[in-house]
Each structure stands twice: as C-alpha cells, then as structure tokens.
Design a protein around this motif. Structure first.
Motif, short mmCIF file in Angstrom:
data_model
loop_
_atom_site.label_atom_id
_atom_site.label_comp_id
_atom_site.label_asym_id
_atom_site.label_seq_id
_atom_site.Cartn_x
_atom_site.Cartn_y
_atom_site.Cartn_z
N PRO A 192 -25.52 30.26 72.99
CA PRO A 192 -26.64 30.67 72.13
C PRO A 192 -27.11 32.07 72.56
N MET A 193 -27.52 32.89 71.60
CA MET A 193 -27.97 34.24 71.90
C MET A 193 -29.39 34.48 71.39
N LYS A 194 -30.06 35.47 71.98
CA LYS A 194 -31.41 35.83 71.56
C LYS A 194 -31.39 37.28 71.08
N MET A 195 -32.14 37.55 70.01
CA MET A 195 -32.19 38.90 69.45
C MET A 195 -33.65 39.35 69.35
N MET A 196 -34.02 40.33 70.16
CA MET A 196 -35.35 40.91 70.07
C MET A 196 -35.34 41.99 68.99
N ILE A 197 -36.23 41.85 68.02
CA ILE A 197 -36.39 42.85 66.97
C ILE A 197 -37.77 43.47 67.17
N PRO A 198 -37.86 44.68 67.73
CA PRO A 198 -39.15 45.26 68.10
C PRO A 198 -39.90 45.88 66.92
N ALA A 199 -39.93 45.16 65.81
CA ALA A 199 -40.63 45.61 64.60
C ALA A 199 -41.00 44.38 63.79
N ASN A 200 -41.92 44.55 62.87
CA ASN A 200 -42.29 43.45 61.99
C ASN A 200 -41.16 43.16 61.00
N PRO A 201 -41.17 41.96 60.39
CA PRO A 201 -40.12 41.62 59.44
C PRO A 201 -40.08 42.57 58.23
N GLY A 202 -38.89 42.71 57.65
CA GLY A 202 -38.76 43.44 56.41
C GLY A 202 -38.28 44.87 56.51
N GLY A 203 -38.08 45.38 57.70
CA GLY A 203 -37.65 46.76 57.86
C GLY A 203 -36.21 46.90 58.28
N GLY A 204 -35.82 48.13 58.62
CA GLY A 204 -34.44 48.42 58.98
C GLY A 204 -33.98 47.75 60.25
N TRP A 205 -34.84 47.71 61.28
CA TRP A 205 -34.46 47.04 62.52
C TRP A 205 -34.28 45.55 62.29
N ASP A 206 -35.17 44.96 61.49
CA ASP A 206 -35.10 43.54 61.20
C ASP A 206 -33.79 43.22 60.47
N THR A 207 -33.47 44.01 59.45
CA THR A 207 -32.24 43.79 58.69
C THR A 207 -31.01 43.96 59.57
N THR A 208 -31.03 45.01 60.41
CA THR A 208 -29.89 45.28 61.29
C THR A 208 -29.70 44.16 62.31
N GLY A 209 -30.80 43.74 62.94
CA GLY A 209 -30.72 42.69 63.95
C GLY A 209 -30.18 41.38 63.39
#
Length: 320
Positions: free
Chosen positions: A29-46
């Motif tokens: 199992p893996m964990k993904m930290m997305i250091p931004a709120n949902p709905g943006g580029g980092w969220d989509t990329t992660g």
C-alpha cells in the motif's frame, strides 16, 4: 482440479514468472501527500500517478491526503515530519512549491525530502469568466496601465508560476510589478470558483484545470504563457501580443527523508514504470499534459537550477 495437476500448474507459472496478481504481488500500500486543496493541478497529478501505480500492479492501494496552504509548505512540513523513513510514501510538488519557498521562506525546506522524478510540464492560460466585459488581454493591459490595483489577478499561492507571470507581464508593459493586485488561492478549485464568481478580474492556471469551463463557455481564454499556441485552445501566446513572457509549469514527486539509497532507487523505478502504463498515457491525453520524465541525479540538478532561475526572475520582476 486434481492435486498433482494443480501443483504442475503452479510449477509452470513459477517457471514462466507469471504468478497471478495478488495484493502482495501488486506491491505494498502507498501514501500520496497532495500539498494543495482538491480540484487543482497537484491533486489531479497525484491521483493520476497513484492510479497508474495501481493499474501497473506496483501498488496494492494508494491513500491520498490533501493538505493545502502556503504554496505547499504546510503539506511539505507534514510529509517531512510524519512520513520520515517510509519507502512507500510520495508527495506531489513542482515549480509552484519552489516559488512559494523562495517568497515565503518556510521553516521546512524541500531539501529535507528526497527527489524522485519530474513527471509533466504544462503552460498556464489566463482566463476571464464568460460574462466578463474584458474581451482580450489587450483590455487587461489597458486597465493595468490606468490603475494597476484595479486588476485582480487570481491564481495559485504566492510565488506560483501564474503569480510570477503576472509580475513579468506588468514589468514588460511598463507597470511596477510591486503594484499588481495578486489574489492567491490554496488550490485550483478555489481559484476556479473565484473566476466563475467574478471575484477576480483575470485568472491563471494550467489549461487542464480550466478546459471544461472553456469548452462550456463559462470561461474565455485570453492568452497562454507557452512558446506556441496550445492545441485545442483558441488563444494567442503572450509573445504574439508583443509581451515577451514565456514561463512553464512542471510537476513531480518526492519521497520522505530518511529512506535508504536502495529504497529510493526502488521507488524511482516504480514511478518510472508507472509512467509507461496505459493509465498514465490516458491521463496525459485527457489533461493535455506534456510528458517530461526526469529522474535520478538529473532531476536533483534540475531542481537546483530551477530554484536559481525562479529566484532570478522574481528579483528581476520586483517580487523579492
């Protein structure tokens, strides 16, 4: 099936190296930290690289956590402190985080985490909401020259590529970049809501974040920061408009501090392999991303160069 036939089948599978994909065979199992709120580029990329890891059989599951604020610095701090030594954790990052670190000087440095790979690059598009009286970037520039503070530029955190581009645009048209009225948001979702609500004059972000609203007519594109026009988007480049500004955005992933060189290599290999999957290819196509894979020492060196280049641009544009 008879027991001897079953055992022969297992032996054949083992010899062929084709064991069925169980949760163990498909990775931890893996964990993904997305250091931004949902709905943006980092969220989509992660979420896209997480799905690619699963679909490629490299992770049995991926747990996502969004922690927005301070150009990713809040998520970075949590990632560095809570995931230290975890070889199955990743954090999305990119040019925006570098810019935020330069302007914000957070207590936790990106150098405390472990570089893994650059994944994609994407240029920004500047937009207005569909009912805006502003019809072109020329209208924005005219208003900016008359009253710099009256133009509200909406986008990512301070130090983001859209913030830097706004400062560069101002400087190129003879306006003091220190006088621009930039409104930062903690994620693409917030920025989109502000643009659609008419709470900012003009907004900037990656094409993929605005694409549905541009296609529906809820937003109108004014210009892009790319060297050439973006496929599928009817908007001129800033250079076409006589504004000598070109700046790209990129995103990648880091691992926590405290992992061994062997663990770092294994994690890098997983990410690289995931980018060769059908799932990742579909994400590239869907979001209009340009593949920009870079791993190993080359990625380390790239990040160092980007820090220096962004700092120089910010100084020149009067941001710091």
């Amino acid at each position: 099936m008879r027991r001897d036939t079953f055992l022969k089948s297992l032996a054949a599978l083992a010899a062929a190296g084709s064991w069925p994909l169980t949760s163990h065979a498909s990775g931890a199992p893996m964990k993904m930290m997305i250091p931004a709120n949902p709905g943006g580029g980092w969220d989509t990329t992660g979420r896209a690289i997480g799905k690619a890891l699963q679909d490629a059989g490299l992770a049995s599951s991926v747990q996502y956590e969004n922690k927005g604020g301070a150009a990713g610095a809040l998520g970075l701090a949590q990632f560095v402190n809570a995931s230290k030594g975890d070889p199955n954790a990743l954090m999305v990052m990119g040019a925006v985080m570098l810019g935020g670190i330069i302007t914000g000087k957070p207590p936790v440095s990106l150098s405390q985490a472990t570089p893994i790979a650059r994944l994609i690059s994407e240029y920004n598009v500047y937009v207005v909401h569909g009912a805006s009286p502003i019809k072109s970037m020329k209208d924005v520039i005219e208003q900016l020259k008359k009253d710099p503070g009256s133009v509200k530029w909406g986008g990512g955190s301070r130090g983001s590529t859209e913030h830097i581009a706004a400062a560069m645009i101002a400087r190129e048209v003879g306006v003091d970049a220190a006088k621009i009225n930039y409104v930062p948001f903690r994620g693409g979702g917030e920025a989109t809501a502000a643009i659609l609500g008419g709470n900012v004059t003009v907004g900037g972000s990656g094409f993929s974040e605005f694409q549905p609203y541009l296609e529906s007519g809820k937003m109108r594109a004014l210009a892009v920061t790319s060297p050439q026009r973006i496929k599928g988007l009817d908007a001129p480049t800033l250079k076409e408009l006589g504004i000598s500004v070109e700046i790209g955005n990129w995103r990648g992933v880091y691992a926590p501090p405290g992992i061994t060189p062997e663990q770092r290599k294994a994690l890098t290999d997983k990410v690289v392999q995931a980018t060769k999957s059908k799932s990742w290819a579909e994400s590239l196509e869907k979001n209009g991303w340009t593949p920009a894979l870079l791993a190993g020492p080359q990625f380390d060196e790239f990040v160092d160069r980007e820090f220096a280049a962004l700092r120089a641009i910010m100084v020149k544009s009067g941001m710091i």
